[in-house]
Motif scaffolding. Structure first.
Motif, PDB file in Angstrom:
ATOM      1  N   MET A 211       3.646 -12.322  -2.070  1.00 41.58           N
ATOM      2  CA  MET A 211       4.784 -11.448  -1.771  1.00 41.58           C
ATOM      3  C   MET A 211       4.586 -10.104  -2.453  1.00 41.58           C
ATOM      4  O   MET A 211       4.179 -10.032  -3.607  1.00 41.58           O
ATOM      5  CB  MET A 211       6.086 -12.098  -2.247  1.00 41.58           C
ATOM      6  N   VAL A 212       4.892  -9.023  -1.713  1.00 45.96           N
ATOM      7  CA  VAL A 212       4.746  -7.663  -2.241  1.00 45.96           C
ATOM      8  C   VAL A 212       6.042  -6.897  -2.016  1.00 45.96           C
ATOM      9  O   VAL A 212       6.582  -6.877  -0.901  1.00 45.96           O
ATOM     10  CB  VAL A 212       3.587  -6.916  -1.552  1.00 45.96           C
ATOM     11  N   ASP A 213       6.527  -6.275  -3.082  1.00 49.93           N
ATOM     12  CA  ASP A 213       7.663  -5.364  -2.979  1.00 49.93           C
ATOM     13  C   ASP A 213       7.113  -3.953  -2.812  1.00 49.93           C
ATOM     14  O   ASP A 213       6.570  -3.375  -3.748  1.00 49.93           O
ATOM     15  CB  ASP A 213       8.538  -5.457  -4.225  1.00 49.93           C
ATOM     16  N   ASP A 214       7.264  -3.399  -1.617  1.00 48.92           N
ATOM     17  CA  ASP A 214       6.669  -2.102  -1.292  1.00 48.92           C
ATOM     18  C   ASP A 214       7.693  -0.966  -1.267  1.00 48.92           C
ATOM     19  O   ASP A 214       7.516   0.016  -0.543  1.00 48.92           O
ATOM     20  CB  ASP A 214       5.965  -2.179   0.068  1.00 48.92           C
ATOM     21  N   ALA A 215       8.749  -1.084  -2.056  1.00 49.24           N
ATOM     22  CA  ALA A 215       9.825  -0.093  -2.009  1.00 49.24           C
ATOM     23  C   ALA A 215       9.304   1.331  -2.194  1.00 49.24           C
ATOM     24  O   ALA A 215       9.605   2.222  -1.398  1.00 49.24           O
ATOM     25  CB  ALA A 215      10.886  -0.408  -3.064  1.00 49.24           C
ATOM     26  N   HIS A 216       8.517   1.557  -3.248  1.00 49.60           N
ATOM     27  CA  HIS A 216       8.034   2.907  -3.532  1.00 49.60           C
ATOM     28  C   HIS A 216       6.709   3.216  -2.845  1.00 49.60           C
ATOM     29  O   HIS A 216       6.188   4.319  -2.987  1.00 49.60           O
ATOM     30  CB  HIS A 216       7.907   3.123  -5.042  1.00 49.60           C
ATOM     31  N   ALA A 217       6.174   2.259  -2.097  1.00 50.48           N
ATOM     32  CA  ALA A 217       4.972   2.520  -1.293  1.00 50.48           C
ATOM     33  C   ALA A 217       5.317   2.808   0.151  1.00 50.48           C
ATOM     34  O   ALA A 217       4.525   3.418   0.875  1.00 50.48           O
ATOM     35  CB  ALA A 217       4.015   1.331  -1.381  1.00 50.48           C
ATOM     36  N   SER A 218       6.514   2.381   0.587  1.00 54.63           N
ATOM     37  CA  SER A 218       6.936   2.604   1.966  1.00 54.63           C
ATOM     38  C   SER A 218       7.062   4.102   2.238  1.00 54.63           C
ATOM     39  O   SER A 218       7.761   4.820   1.520  1.00 54.63           O
ATOM     40  CB  SER A 218       8.291   1.937   2.228  1.00 54.63           C
ATOM     41  N   GLY A 219       6.349   4.589   3.259  1.00 60.51           N
ATOM     42  CA  GLY A 219       6.365   6.007   3.576  1.00 60.51           C
ATOM     43  C   GLY A 219       5.457   6.848   2.717  1.00 60.51           C
ATOM     44  O   GLY A 219       5.400   8.069   2.880  1.00 60.51           O
ATOM     45  N   VAL A 220       4.742   6.204   1.791  1.00 61.06           N
ATOM     46  CA  VAL A 220       3.913   6.939   0.820  1.00 61.06           C
ATOM     47  C   VAL A 220       2.442   6.525   0.918  1.00 61.06           C
ATOM     48  O   VAL A 220       1.553   7.368   1.013  1.00 61.06           O
ATOM     49  CB  VAL A 220       4.443   6.715  -0.612  1.00 61.06           C
ATOM     50  N   LEU A 221       2.165   5.227   0.883  1.00 63.49           N
ATOM     51  CA  LEU A 221       0.805   4.710   0.966  1.00 63.49           C
ATOM     52  C   LEU A 221       0.537   4.146   2.363  1.00 63.49           C
ATOM     53  O   LEU A 221       1.457   3.857   3.126  1.00 63.49           O
ATOM     54  CB  LEU A 221       0.581   3.603  -0.075  1.00 63.49           C
ATOM     55  N   GLY A 222      -0.735   3.946   2.667  1.00 62.64           N
ATOM     56  CA  GLY A 222      -1.118   3.330   3.928  1.00 62.64           C
ATOM     57  C   GLY A 222      -1.063   4.290   5.101  1.00 62.64           C
ATOM     58  O   GLY A 222      -0.611   5.433   4.980  1.00 62.64           O
ATOM     59  N   ARG A 223      -1.530   3.816   6.248  1.00 57.75           N
ATOM     60  CA  ARG A 223      -1.532   4.637   7.457  1.00 57.75           C
ATOM     61  C   ARG A 223      -0.105   5.013   7.850  1.00 57.75           C
ATOM     62  O   ARG A 223       0.732   4.150   8.052  1.00 57.75           O
ATOM     63  CB  ARG A 223      -2.191   3.879   8.608  1.00 57.75           C
ATOM     64  N   ASN A 224       0.154   6.318   7.913  1.00 54.11           N
ATOM     65  CA  ASN A 224       1.480   6.831   8.275  1.00 54.11           C
ATOM     66  C   ASN A 224       2.590   6.238   7.418  1.00 54.11           C
ATOM     67  O   ASN A 224       3.733   6.108   7.855  1.00 54.11           O
ATOM     68  CB  ASN A 224       1.781   6.576   9.757  1.00 54.11           C
ATOM     69  N   GLY A 225       2.241   5.853   6.176  1.00 56.19           N
ATOM     70  CA  GLY A 225       3.250   5.342   5.264  1.00 56.19           C
ATOM     71  C   GLY A 225       3.578   3.874   5.436  1.00 56.19           C
ATOM     72  O   GLY A 225       4.682   3.429   5.114  1.00 56.19           O
ATOM     73  N   ARG A 226       2.616   3.081   5.923  1.00 51.42           N
ATOM     74  CA  ARG A 226       2.876   1.658   6.153  1.00 51.42           C
ATOM     75  C   ARG A 226       2.905   0.844   4.857  1.00 51.42           C
ATOM     76  O   ARG A 226       3.242  -0.337   4.888  1.00 51.42           O
ATOM     77  CB  ARG A 226       1.836   1.091   7.120  1.00 51.42           C
ATOM     78  N   GLY A 227       2.544   1.427   3.748  1.00 58.16           N
ATOM     79  CA  GLY A 227       2.702   0.756   2.463  1.00 58.16           C
ATOM     80  C   GLY A 227       1.414   0.282   1.837  1.00 58.16           C
ATOM     81  O   GLY A 227       0.315   0.443   2.379  1.00 58.16           O
ATOM     82  N   SER A 228       1.547  -0.329   0.656  1.00 60.20           N
ATOM     83  CA  SER A 228       0.380  -0.744  -0.123  1.00 60.20           C
ATOM     84  C   SER A 228      -0.392  -1.869   0.554  1.00 60.20           C
ATOM     85  O   SER A 228      -1.613  -1.972   0.404  1.00 60.20           O
ATOM     86  CB  SER A 228       0.804  -1.178  -1.530  1.00 60.20           C
TER      87      SER A 228
END
Length: 406
Positions: A211-228
Motif C-alpha cells: 500500500m502506498v499513500d501518494d498524497a504529496h506525489a499526486s500531480g507531482v511525480l510520475g507521468r502527468n502527475g500519476r504519482g510515485s
C-alpha cells in the motif's frame, strides 16, 4: 467578559496544556485567508508571498475548474443529500471514480471525503487483529490512526530502511494472518521520496499486501502527475494506492485505487465511506476538470520542478539546512528549512510573515523534538521575481534573527 462556561473546571486540563504550548513558544493562531489561494495572497489583512500552500499546480482557482463547479451546481444543486450507499451516489461521482481509475491504470477507484479518511478507512477495514502492519516510522498520521483502528499488530521499520523492512517481514512470515506493508510515496515533512519499487519487490517476495499513500506525489511525480507508483513503474506490484484531491488537484477529498474487488469491499466496509455524505457535485466536477488539465497541460508540472530546483539551490547557497544533515534530504517541492528549536522556529516564521512571506513553522509533536522546521512548498505558478523576493526575505530575516551570519 468571562462567560460562565469558561469558569467550569471540567476542561481545565486543556487550558493547562495550552499554557504549556505558550510557555514553549509553539502556540499558534490560525492565519485567515482573505482572498484566493495563490502565489501572492492576503492573510490576516497582509499581502504575502505564499510558500505554505499545497496548491502545487495552481489549480485552486483555475478558470476551467471554476467553470466546471458552476455548471455542476446549476445542473445538480449544491449537495448530494445522503451517504453514497443510501441515496447520495450521483452519476458525477461515478464519473470521477472512473476518471481516476483510468488515469492511474487500475481497475477501479473509490472517492472519500478526505485523504485522511481514505487512509484511515482503508487500513482499518481490510485488516483485523490477527493481521500485521509494517509501517515506515515517518508515515502520515492517517496511516498510523488507521493501523491502530484495525487492531492489527503493528511493526515499524526505520525510515526507508529496506533491510529493516525485510527483517520484520521475515519475523512475521510464518505467523497466521495477512501482512500489509505501507509507505508514503512522498513524506510530507521532509519532502523525500519513499522507496516504493524496492518495498514492492519485498512484498512480492513475502506475499504481503503493498500500500502506498501518494498524497504529496499526486500531480507531482510520475507521468502527468500519476504519482510515485507510476514514477517507479510499480503499478502492477502495488495493491492499494491512496491519493488526494486536496493538494495538486486543487479541490477536496481523497481516493483509493486498486482491483475491482478491493473497491467493492471498501464500498461495503470502509466506515468513512459508509457514514459520510458524498461530495457536493461541484467538487466532483472540479476534480474531473483537474485530471483533464493534468493530461493536457504537462508544462505545469515542468514549471513546478524548475521552480523547485531553483529555490532549493538558492536556499542551499545561502547556508540554510534544507535537509540531509539531521533529517532526510528533500527531493520534491516540499523543502524544509531545519532550525531545530521549536520556539526559535515559530519566532522565525512570524518574523517572515511580518516581512511579507507566509512560511509555516512546524514543531513537536508534528515533528520530533529538536527537528522543528519551516516547511515551504513551491508551486508551478510562482514567478522568478516572487521567488527571488521570498529568498531575499529569508536571508534578511535569518541574518536579523541570528540564523545566518551576516
Amino acid at each position: 467578559m468571562t462567560t460562565a462556561a469558561a469558569k467550569r473546571p471540567q476542561l481545565a486540563h486543556l487550558t493547562a496544556q495550552l499554557d504549556d504550548l505558550r510557555e514553549r513558544g509553539t502556540f499558534f493562531k490560525l492565519r485567515v485567508l482573505d482572498d484566493q489561494q495563490a502565489p501572492v495572497c492576503t492573510y490576516d489583512g497582509k499581502r504575502v508571498i505564499n510558500l505554505a500552500s499545497n496548491n502545487y499546480l495552481g489549480l485552486c482557482n483555475h478558470p476551467k475548474l471554476e467553470e466546471a463547479a458552476i455548471a455542476a451546481t446549476k445542473k445538480y444543486g449544491v449537495g448530494s443529500g445522503a451517504v453514497r450507499t443510501i441515496a447520495g451516489t450521483m452519476h458525477i461521482h461515478m464519473e470521477l471514480e472512473e476518471k481516476i481509475a483510468a488515469f492511474k491504470g487500475v481497475e477501479a477507484c473509490v472517492v472519500f471525503q478526505s485523504g485522511f479518511a481514505a487512509n484511515a478507512g482503508t487500513v482499518s477495514s481490510i485488516l483485523g487483529k490477527e493481521d500485521f502492519i509494517l509501517s515506515d516510522e515517518l508515515n502520515h498520521a492517517s496511516i498510523i490512526d488507521g493501523a491502530r483502528l484495525s487492531k492489527a499488530k503493528i511493526k515499524v521499520f526505520r525510515h526507508k530502511d529496506i533491510a529493516h523492512a525485510e527483517q520484520l517481514l521475515q519475523e512475521v512470515q510464518n505467523e497466521p494472518g495477512r501482512k500489509l506493508l505501507i509507505t508514503d510515496g512522498v513524506f510530507s515533512m521532509d519532502g523525500d521520496i519513499g522507496p516504493v519499487d524496492k518495498l514492492a519487490d519485498l512484498c512480492e517476495k513475502y506475499g504481503a499486501i503493498m500500500m502506498v499513500d501518494d498524497a504529496h506525489a499526486s500531480g507531482v511525480l510520475g507521468r502527468n502527475g500519476r504519482g510515485s507508483v507510476d514514477h517507479f513503474h510499480a503499478t502492477d506490484k502495488v495493491d492499494v494506492q491512496v491519493g488526494t484531491l486536496s493538494k495538486a488537484i486543487g479541490a477536496l477529498g481523497g481516493y483509493v485505487c486498486g482491483s475491482r474487488d478491493l473497491i467493492d469491499y471498501l464500498y461495503h466496509r470502509a466506515r468513512p465511506f459508509l457514514f459520510s455524505t458524498s461530495h457536493p457535485p461541484s467538487v466532483a466536477a472540479t476534480c474531473i476538470a483537474a485530471f483533464d488539465i493534468l493530461e493536457n497541460e504537462p508544462d505545469r508540472i515542468q514549471r513546478l520542478w524548475d521552480n523547485t530546483a531553483y529555490f532549493k539551490q538558492q536556499l542551499t547557497d545561502a547556508g540554510f539546512d534544507v535537509g540531509g544533515n539531521t533529517t532526510p534530504k528533500s527531493e520534491t517541492p516540499i523543502t524544509p528549512i531545519i532550525i531545530g528549536d521549536g520556539r526559535r522556529t515559530m519566532d522565525f516564521s512570524r518574523a517572515l510573515f511580518d516581512a511579507g512571506v507566509m512560511a509555516t513553522g512546524i514543531a513537536f509533536p508534528t515533528v520530533p523534538e529538536g527537528k522543528a522546521r519551516i516547511r515551504t512548498i513551491m508551486t508551478s505558478e510562482h514567478t522568478r521575481e516572487q521567488i527571488d523576493q521570498a529568498l531575499e526575505t529569508f536571508r534578511s530575516v535569518a541574518r536579523k534573527t541570528g540564523l545566518l551570519q551576516s
